[in-house]
Design an enzyme around this catalytic site. Sequence first.
Site, short mmCIF file in Angstrom:
data_model
loop_
_atom_site.label_atom_id
_atom_site.label_comp_id
_atom_site.label_asym_id
_atom_site.label_seq_id
_atom_site.Cartn_x
_atom_site.Cartn_y
_atom_site.Cartn_z
N GLU A 1 0.83 -1.22 0.00
CA GLU A 1 0.00 0.00 0.00
C GLU A 1 0.86 1.26 0.00
O GLU A 1 0.52 2.25 -0.65
CB GLU A 1 -0.96 -0.02 1.19
CG GLU A 1 -2.04 -1.09 1.01
CD GLU A 1 -2.88 -1.29 2.24
OE1 GLU A 1 -2.35 -1.61 3.31
OE2 GLU A 1 -4.11 -1.11 2.14
N GLU B 1 -3.86 -9.45 3.86
CA GLU B 1 -4.65 -9.11 5.05
C GLU B 1 -5.83 -10.07 5.27
O GLU B 1 -6.17 -10.40 6.39
CB GLU B 1 -5.19 -7.70 4.94
CG GLU B 1 -4.14 -6.62 5.09
CD GLU B 1 -3.45 -6.27 3.79
OE1 GLU B 1 -3.45 -7.09 2.85
OE2 GLU B 1 -2.86 -5.17 3.73
N1 T1G Z 1 4.29 -7.62 11.75
C1 T1G Z 1 5.08 -7.98 12.79
N2 T1G Z 1 5.93 -9.04 12.78
C2 T1G Z 1 5.99 -9.75 11.64
C3 T1G Z 1 5.21 -9.43 10.50
C4 T1G Z 1 4.34 -8.31 10.60
N3 T1G Z 1 3.58 -7.92 9.57
N4 T1G Z 1 5.51 -10.33 9.53
C5 T1G Z 1 6.43 -11.17 10.05
N5 T1G Z 1 6.73 -10.82 11.30
C6 T1G Z 1 7.71 -11.48 12.18
C7 T1G Z 1 7.33 -12.93 12.45
O1 T1G Z 1 6.42 -13.02 13.54
C8 T1G Z 1 8.70 -13.50 12.78
O2 T1G Z 1 9.00 -13.04 14.09
C9 T1G Z 1 9.65 -12.75 11.86
O3 T1G Z 1 8.95 -11.54 11.49
C10 T1G Z 1 9.99 -13.52 10.60
O4 T1G Z 1 8.74 -13.89 10.02
C11 T1G Z 1 -2.88 -1.65 6.99
C12 T1G Z 1 -3.32 -3.87 8.36
C13 T1G Z 1 6.95 -11.49 5.60
C14 T1G Z 1 6.48 -13.55 4.21
O5 T1G Z 1 0.35 -10.36 6.69
O6 T1G Z 1 3.76 -13.33 5.61
O7 T1G Z 1 -0.50 -4.64 6.53
O8 T1G Z 1 9.13 -15.30 15.21
O9 T1G Z 1 9.05 -16.36 10.40
O10 T1G Z 1 8.88 -17.25 6.77
O11 T1G Z 1 -3.41 -2.97 5.16
O12 T1G Z 1 6.36 -13.19 7.88
O13 T1G Z 1 11.22 -14.20 14.32
O14 T1G Z 1 10.01 -13.19 16.33
O15 T1G Z 1 7.20 -15.50 8.90
O16 T1G Z 1 10.60 -15.49 5.97
C15 T1G Z 1 0.05 -7.70 6.30
C16 T1G Z 1 2.87 -11.35 7.35
C17 T1G Z 1 -0.08 -7.20 7.71
C18 T1G Z 1 2.68 -10.36 6.22
C19 T1G Z 1 8.27 -13.55 5.95
N6 T1G Z 1 1.29 -8.41 6.15
N7 T1G Z 1 4.20 -11.91 7.32
O17 T1G Z 1 8.16 -14.94 6.10
O18 T1G Z 1 9.61 -15.28 8.17
S1 T1G Z 1 -1.64 -6.40 7.98
C20 T1G Z 1 1.33 -9.72 6.38
C21 T1G Z 1 4.51 -12.91 6.44
C22 T1G Z 1 -1.51 -4.98 7.09
C23 T1G Z 1 -2.53 -2.91 6.23
C24 T1G Z 1 -2.75 -4.15 7.02
C25 T1G Z 1 5.88 -13.51 6.61
C26 T1G Z 1 6.90 -12.99 5.57
P1 T1G Z 1 9.91 -13.99 15.06
P2 T1G Z 1 8.58 -15.36 9.40
P3 T1G Z 1 9.38 -15.82 6.71
#
Ligand code: T1G
Length: 694
Positions: free
Chosen positions: A105, A125
């Site tokens: 975004e 999301e």
């Molecule tokens: N926020 C906080 N921590 C996150 C995070 C996030 N969005 N994504 C990953 N982490 C942490 C995860 O908990 C782990 O922590 C570490 O990063 C490595 O992640 C307004 C409201 C990016 C593809 O849904 O899909 O944006 O365990 O083990 O396999 O519209 O993480 O090491 O302490 O998964 O290489 C939308 C979610 C949010 C992406 C990487 N975004 N993340 O995968 O590593 S909502 C998502 C993923 C939003 C807006 C809305 C995956 C990854 P720790 P990992 P990975």
Amino acid sequence: MSDLVSYRLEGDIGVISVNYPPVNALGQGVREGLVACLRQGLDDDQAKALVVIGEGRTFPAGADIREFGKPPQGPALPDVVAEYEASDKLVVAAIHGTALGGGLEVALGCDYRVAVDSAKVGLPEVKLGILPGAGGTQRLPRLIGAQKALEVIVAGNPVKAKDALELGIVDELIGGDLLEGALAFARKLAAGNAPLRRIRDLQAKKEDPDLFSNFEKSIARKQRGFKAPFHCIKAVQAAVELPFDEGMKRERELFAELLVSPESRAQRHVFFAEREVAKVPGLPKDTPKRDINQVAVIGAGTMGGGIAMNFANAGIPVKILEVKEDALEKGIAVIRKNYENTAKKGRITAQQVEDRMALIQPTLSYDDLSDVDLVIEAVFENMDVKKAVFSELDRVCKPGAILATNTSTLDVNRIAEFTQRPEDVMGMHFFSPANVMKLLENVRGEKTADDVVATVMDLSRRIGKVGVLVGVCHGFVGNRMLHKRQAEAIQLVNEGASPAQVDKVLFDLGFPMGPFAMSDLAGMDVGYRIREELRKEDPDNAPPRNWTDELVEQGRLGQKTQAGVFDYKEGDRTPVPSSEVDALIAKFREEQGIQAREVSDQEILERCMYVMVNEGAKILEEGIAARPLDVDVIWIYGYGFPVYRGGVLFWADSVGVKTIYDKVSQFHKETGNDVWKPAALLENLANEGKGFYG
Ligand code: T1G
């Protein structure tokens, strides 16, 4: 001023860099820094254009989901994006890694977007039970059309850079260094006085007048029980039908509804839980891991073949051993067929089929296993067979090789004793089909060494599984709870319910299918063999004979014989109630002197689910699972428990542990059956007014 985002001048281009490991999530400090650095860039007369880039592994991967549920702190992400879009200097987003959610975004608030080949973009999301809440539902349809935007937003899957280029989300792929390429791209635009491209000024095209109603119908079955996908459709519809600012207001309303929904709370819980399971309590993070470069699987049947595929898929060479040549050839042929079917669906290329087949090395001789680092046995579920296999493995495998068993119920400690190296033995319980199901129950034996546990847990992730560490007991965690539910389901039918009624109650709760349809799918003979084995090994505690035993003895094995608890038409998996089975059940009731009665749906739900909650509490008390989230992840990834309910124990909290405890106590009084003896943990939580999650 946040130090998570920095600004610098590269020649005549301003560069805004986000540096907030691990994934540059758009937490408050990052949002604040993005605004401050944008303003710095706009004030910098030497900067003809601006580039936004992520340090480390990725462009921002989304909002910081750890902030959800906490009081919001400014600046709000939609406002940050709007400020980038309003910039009167060209802004280019330079994307690598995974620009997801709020990250994409932010990029859509920029005028242009460039990416390296390996990058992915997406709006996931919906998988968290929410929707893109920083303009994604309003800008993406304007950029790529409503139909394509729906596909991206409602599925929530990542889009590869080259597909994003084709869709128009990305403007150029950068071959070499991303920053260099982005700077050159920005300079070219500036030199050519390229126009600003504010997506808000575009019109979202709706190619088909019935697009939204048709799309809603197309997802109704798959997205049954979820709320977010349907809100996503409404938000995209607003992008087509409303002016931008009103559409943004509508997006915010829909987002706010979802954010506080039980479904989203559950889905966010699962997001973190499926990562938390990889962190084993009590196992130091720096526990050494053994190198796993060559694997072997014993048994080329359905399970063995599926297990071998997981390693080939991850690029790990895997030997597959059978003792009979025709069984080995058949097993290899099935693996090739599976890959070819996947290739036919376009999910892998013909070349990848060959590459993966080349990694699978068939052998008839145990002596070929002297160099392997890990062996997984997937032979017949019989202790004598396991003993023969593990004695051989102990003889031929090198010191330090990990010897794993895929047993689904047998005692891993006893299997370990068939070797001189019990510290190198553990269970790796794959779920069928092993190359598809994500769950892997890693079973720690009494003597299993720490580095073996650490190695197998890490390997689970390497082969794309969700590995959960469990202890040794009959059925470990998943099947132990499943067996209790199945026994209760059968008892409910004995008392008067129909198999179809029981199945419908659990299907309506959100399971992909009910207990009896599941037995028909797995094969009624599977449970029958386990019960017969138990009747042989431990007659006093084995389940009594029941009508399902008679079905198996009559050859009604389930889908594979087009008749089990239900009937199945040729080539159709839809379970059809069978009058023959109804008659058999009636006869069984008569023989048992049971007077059939009306059984309510509520009683079915309570008895099938609460028996699992109680068993889950016992599993936690015994230390077979370390945390409630381990139990929940197992049921979501092993048995399709609905993600939007968070898991069996997360769901129990939503019902109320006290409510469940009272019912369990009542059933125990009524039946005297030990399965209903309330777990002490359940009683304590009820008395303290707590849930499994506090
Ligand atoms: N926020 C906080 N921590 C996150 C995070 C996030 N969005 N994504 C990953 N982490 C942490 C995860 O908990 C782990 O922590 C570490 O990063 C490595 O992640 C307004 C409201 C990016 C593809 O849904 O899909 O944006 O365990 O083990 O396999 O519209 O993480 O090491 O302490 O998964 O290489 C939308 C979610 C949010 C992406 C990487 N975004 N993340 O995968 O590593 S909502 C998502 C993923 C939003 C807006 C809305 C995956 C990854 P720790 P990992 P990975």
